[in-house]
Scaffold this active site. Structure first.
Site, PDB file in Angstrom:
ATOM      1  CD  GLU A 166      -2.957  -1.114   0.373  1.00  0.00           C
ATOM      2  OE1 GLU A 166      -3.255  -0.063  -0.285  1.00  0.00           O
ATOM      3  OE2 GLU A 166      -3.797  -1.882   0.119  1.00  0.00           O
ATOM      4  NE  ARG A 170      -4.066   2.762  -0.296  1.00  0.00           N
ATOM      5  CZ  ARG A 170      -5.368   2.652  -0.048  1.00  0.00           C
ATOM      6  NH1 ARG A 170      -5.687   3.971   0.598  1.00  0.00           N
ATOM      7  NH2 ARG A 170      -5.942   1.685   0.030  1.00  0.00           N
ATOM      8  CG  ASP A 296      -5.740  -6.835  -7.476  1.00  0.00           C
ATOM      9  OD1 ASP A 296      -4.780  -6.960  -6.939  1.00  0.00           O
ATOM     10  OD2 ASP A 296      -6.913  -6.311  -6.787  1.00  0.00           O
ATOM     11  CD  GLU A 470     -11.052  -1.780  -8.350  1.00  0.00           C
ATOM     12  OE1 GLU A 470     -12.142  -1.403  -7.973  1.00  0.00           O
ATOM     13  OE2 GLU A 470     -10.080  -1.572  -7.410  1.00  0.00           O
TER      14      GLU A 470
END
Ligand SMILES: *[C@@H]1O[C@H](CO)[C@@H](O)[C@H](O)[C@H]1NC(C)=O
Ligand SMILES: *[C@@H]1O[C@H](CO)[C@@H](O)[C@H](O)[C@H]1NC(C)=O
Length: 598
Positions: A166, A170, A296, A470
Site C-alpha cells: 500500500e 499510494r 489483481d 475498477e
C-alpha cells in the site's frame, strides 16, 4: 531533508573573510576587486545550483530535469465540459471536506466528521491525490499539498510497521506521478527518501518482499499469510524501475527485478501464478489462481512494466500473455440464464464462482493490451470480447441495483459440475463450430438491467459499494481505445449515482447497501476515491487527452508514470536487451472492439 542545502565546507568560509571591515575597504580601492560582487553572485549561484549541475555521489539528488514524456508546464484543461466540471466539483467537495475535518491525517470519516490514521499516518489522502489536483488544474490545492510532502519524515514508531504494498502504490506512486507531471524537485527527493527506506522489505532469504517494514529501523513484519501475496510481490516494479531511472540508483532496479526473476524461473504452468508465496524459499504456498484480490495488480504490472520501460523487457510481456491465456481458459465463465460473462478464481482447478468488483479492472487491462501489443488477429479478437463482455457485466452489476452502484462481491449462478458447460471457452468453441450463430459471441450482447432480484443470475455476497475505481477505470480505457461512447455514458450514470447516494455534507461515503434506497453509509472515504475513481471519471469527460495513453502508464493506484527508455548505460548495467530497431508501428490506432474489421 535538504541534503544539498546543508553540505559543509563550501562557500561559507570565504564569505566570512570577505565581509570583514578591512577587506571591504581594501576591496574598493583596487579595480580588480570590483569584480568581487560578481564573484559573490557566481558563488551563490554555484551554491544554489551545484547539486543540479554536479553529481555529489550517493546521498545527493539526481539531476531534477523533467523526465521523458512529461509536459513542460502545468496542464490546463482547454475546454472543460459540463460533465468534467461536475467531476471536478465533486473532487473539490471531497478534498476540502478532508481538509476541514481530517487535514494531515490519512483519511476522512465523512459520517462523523472524524478522521483516521489507517495508512501510516502520513496524510495518505494528500500524497495519493496530488496528481489528481494537478490534472484537474487545482494548483492552489496542489501547492498546499506539497507543504505536507515537504514536512513529511515518514516517521513510524519503532514498534510499528507500514504495509509495503500500500505504501508503494499510494505514497511512492503518488509522489512519482506528481513529480512527473509538475517537475517539483521536492517530490522526487521525497520519493527517493521513501523508496530507500522501504528497500529493507526485500531483505528476505528469497528476495521476495515482506508484507510490512519499518522505514526507520528496517525491521520487517509478516502479514496474515505468513508469506507474501502475489499482488504484493509484483506491484512495485513500475515504481522502483522508474525511480531507478530517475535517480540512477541501481539498487532499486536490482531488488525489484530480482522478484521478476523469481517469477521467470518459477516455471509456473501456463502462467497461473498462485496467490501466496513463501518469502524464505521463493516458492508458491498455495494453488489458488485469481484475478481479483491477492492477484489483481500483479497481472497489471506484467503488461505495464513492458509498456513503461519503453517495451524493452520482453519477458514481462510474455508472462502477461501466458497469464491472460490461462485466465481466459480457466477463469472466465458465463451465467446460465442472463448470459453474463465474468471472471472468477480457482483453487486446485476448482472455481469459486465469486465475481469481485476488484476484478473489474481486467477489461481495461485487456483493452490496453489489445491496443499496444502486436498480437495475431484472433488473439486480439478474443481479448477484446473478454474485455467487452466482462465490462458489460460490471456495468450491469451497477445498473441492476436500486442505487445504480455495484456490489463489492457477488456469487454467480453456476451450472452443474463438472462446470465445463459454463466455461466461456467451451461455449466459444461450440459457437465457432456452429458458424457463429447470431454473430455475437457467447457472454456478450445482453445489456439489459434486471430489476427482479431472483432473475439476476447472481447473489450479492458483499452488498457495499466502497467508492472503488475498477469499473470506471475499465470504462475509461475502453472508451479511449475503442472510441465507443457507450462507455462514457455508463461512466456518467455511475458518477450520477455516486452524487446521488454517496455524497454527504461532509464528503463522500462508501455505500453499505447498494440495492435498497435510501442507502446506508459506511464512515469512510478511502484515498483511492480521490486518487483513482474521480481521476478516471474526470479524464473520461474532459475534452482533451491530458494523459495520453502512448506517453503514460497508470500504476495500479491510477498514478500515471511517463513511458521512458533505458539509456545504453542502464541497459548494459541491468542486462536489458537493446531494442530491435524500427519494428514499432503505431499501436494506438483506434479499432473496433468486436473485431469486425479484417
Ligand atoms: C537483513 O536481515 C538480516 C537478518 O535478518 C539482518 O542481520 C540484516 O541487518 C538485515 N539487513 C538490512 C539492510 O536490513
Ligand atoms: C534464475 O535462473 C537463472 C538461470 O538459471 C539464474 O542465473 C538466476 O540466478 C536465477 N535467478 C533467481 C532469482 O533465482
Amino acid at each position: 531533508m535538504l541534503p544539498f542545502h546543508t553540505r559543509q565546507g563550501f562557500p561559507q568560509q570565504r564569505k566570512v573573510n570577505l565581509f570583514s571591515k578591512q577587506s571591504l575597504s581594501l576591496l574598493w580601492s583596487r579595480p580588480v576587486l570590483r569584480f568581487l560582487p560578481y564573484l559573490f553572485g557566481l558563488i551563490l549561484t554555484l551554491y544554489l545550483f551545484a547539486p543540479f549541475l554536479f553529481n555529489y555521489g550517493r546521498d545527493s539528488l539526481p539531476i531534477p530535469t523533467l523526465p521523458h514524456g512529461a509536459p513542460a508546464g502545468p496542464v490546463e484543461p482547454q475546454v472543460l465540459s459540463l460533465r468534467a466540471q461536475k467531476v471536478r466539483d465533486a473532487y473539490v467537495h471531497a478534498y476540502t471536506s478532508y481538509k476541514k475535518d481530517a487535514w494531515e491525517w490519512d483519511e476522512l470519516r465523512p459520517l462523523s466528521g472524524g478522521r483516521d490514521n489507517n495508512f501510516n499516518g502520513w496524510g495518505v489522502s494528500v500524497f495519493d491525490s496530488l496528481d489528481t489536483m494537478w490534472i484537474m488544474g487545482l494548483h492552489d490545492l496542489f501547492h498546499e499539498g506539497l507543504e505536507i510532502v515537504e514536512k513529511s519524515t515518514f516517521y513510524t514508531p519503532p514498534d510499528k510497521f507500514v504495509p509495503f504494498f500500500e505504501t508503494i502504490i499510494r505514497y511512492l506512486g503518488g509522489l512519482l506521478s506528481a513529480y512527473a507531471l509538475s517537475g517539483e524537485p521536492i517530490l522526487l527527493q521525497k520519493a527517493d527518501e521513501l523508496g530507500r527506506s522501504l528497500l529493507p522489505a526485500f531483505n528476505t532469504t528469497s528476495g521476495l518482499p515482506m508484507f510490512a517494514v519499518n522505514p526507520q529501523t528496517g525491521a520487517t513484519g509478516a502479514g496474515w499469510t505468513g508469506g507474501v501475496l502475489w499482488s504484493e510481490a509484483l506491484s512495485n516494479q513500475m515504481e522502483f524501475k522508474y525511480l531507478a531511472h530517475l535517480t540512477k540508483r541501481a539498487e532499486y532496479y536490482e531488488k525489484t527485478e530480482h522478484v521478476m526473476e523469481i517469477m521467470y524461473n518459477a516455471s509456473i504452468e501456463g502462467g497461473q501464478f498462485p496467490t501466496q508465496w513463501d518469502v524464505s524459499t521463493g516458492k508458491p504456498m498455495n494453488k489458488q489462481f485469481a484475478v481479483g484480490a491477492y492477484a489483481d495488480s500483479a497481472h497489471e504490472y506484467l503488461l505495464k512494466q513492458w509498456l513503461l520501460t519503453g517495451q524493452s523487457e520482453p519477458k514481462t510481456k510474455e508472462l502477461y500473455l501466458k497469464a491472460v491465456e490461462s485466465i481466459i481458459n480457466e477463469l472466465i465463465y458465463v451465467t446460465p440464464n442472463r448470459n453474463l460473462l465474468y471472471v472468477t478464481d480457482a483453487t486446485n482447478g476448482s472455481p469459486s464462482f465469486k465475481f469481485e468488483h476488484l476484478s473489474c479492472f481486467l477489461p481495461g487491462l485487456l483493452a490496453l493490451g489489445v491496443h499496444t501489443l502486436d498480437l495475431p488477429l484472433p488473439t486480439k479478437e478474443l481479448h477484446s470480447w473478454a474485455a467487452e463482455g466482462i465490462a458489460t457485466t460490471c456495468w450491469l452489476s451497477y445498473a441492476d441495483q436500486k442505487s445504480g452502484l455495484g456490489p463489492d462481491e457477488m456469487f454467480m449462478a453456476r451450472a452443474e459440475p463438472p462446470y465445463t458447460s459454463a466455461k466461456w471457452t467451451t461455449q466459444l468453441a461450440y459457437w465457432e463450430k456452429t458458424g457463429r450463430p447470431g454473430g455475437v459471441p457467447p457472454g456478450l450482447g445482453n445489456t439489459k438491467p434486471e430489476e427482479n432480484v431472483g432473475s439476476r443470475d447472481y447473489n450479492p455476497y458483499k452488498t457495499s459499494y466502497l467508492l472503488r475505481p475498477e469499473t470506471v477505470e475499465s470504462f475509461y480505457i475502453l472508451w479511449r481505445t475503442t472510441g465507443d461512447e457507450i462507455w462514457r455514458e455508463r461512466g456518467w450514470a455511475i458518477f450520477e449515482a455516486i452524487e446521488k447516494h454517496a455524497r454527504l455534507e461532509r464528503g463522500y461515503a462508501s455505500v453499505g447497501t447498494v440495492d435498497s434506497v435510501p442507502v446506508s453509509h459506511l464512515d469512510e472515504m478511502p484515498s483511492f476515491f480521490l486518487a483513482e475513481t474521480l481521476k478516471y471519471l474526470y479524464l473520461m469527460f474532459v475534452d482533451q487527452e491530458i494523459i495520453p495513453l502512448d506517453k503514460y502508464v497508470f500504476n495500479t493506484e491510477a498514478h500515471p508514470l511517463p513511458i521512458f527508455e533505458w539509456s545504453a548505460k542502464e541497459r548494459a548495467q541491468y542486462n536489458i536487451p537493446s531494442k530491435p530497431k524500427a519494428t514499432k508501428e503505431n499501436p494506438f490506432k483506434k479499432q473496433p472492439m468486436s473485431g469486425q474489421s479484417t
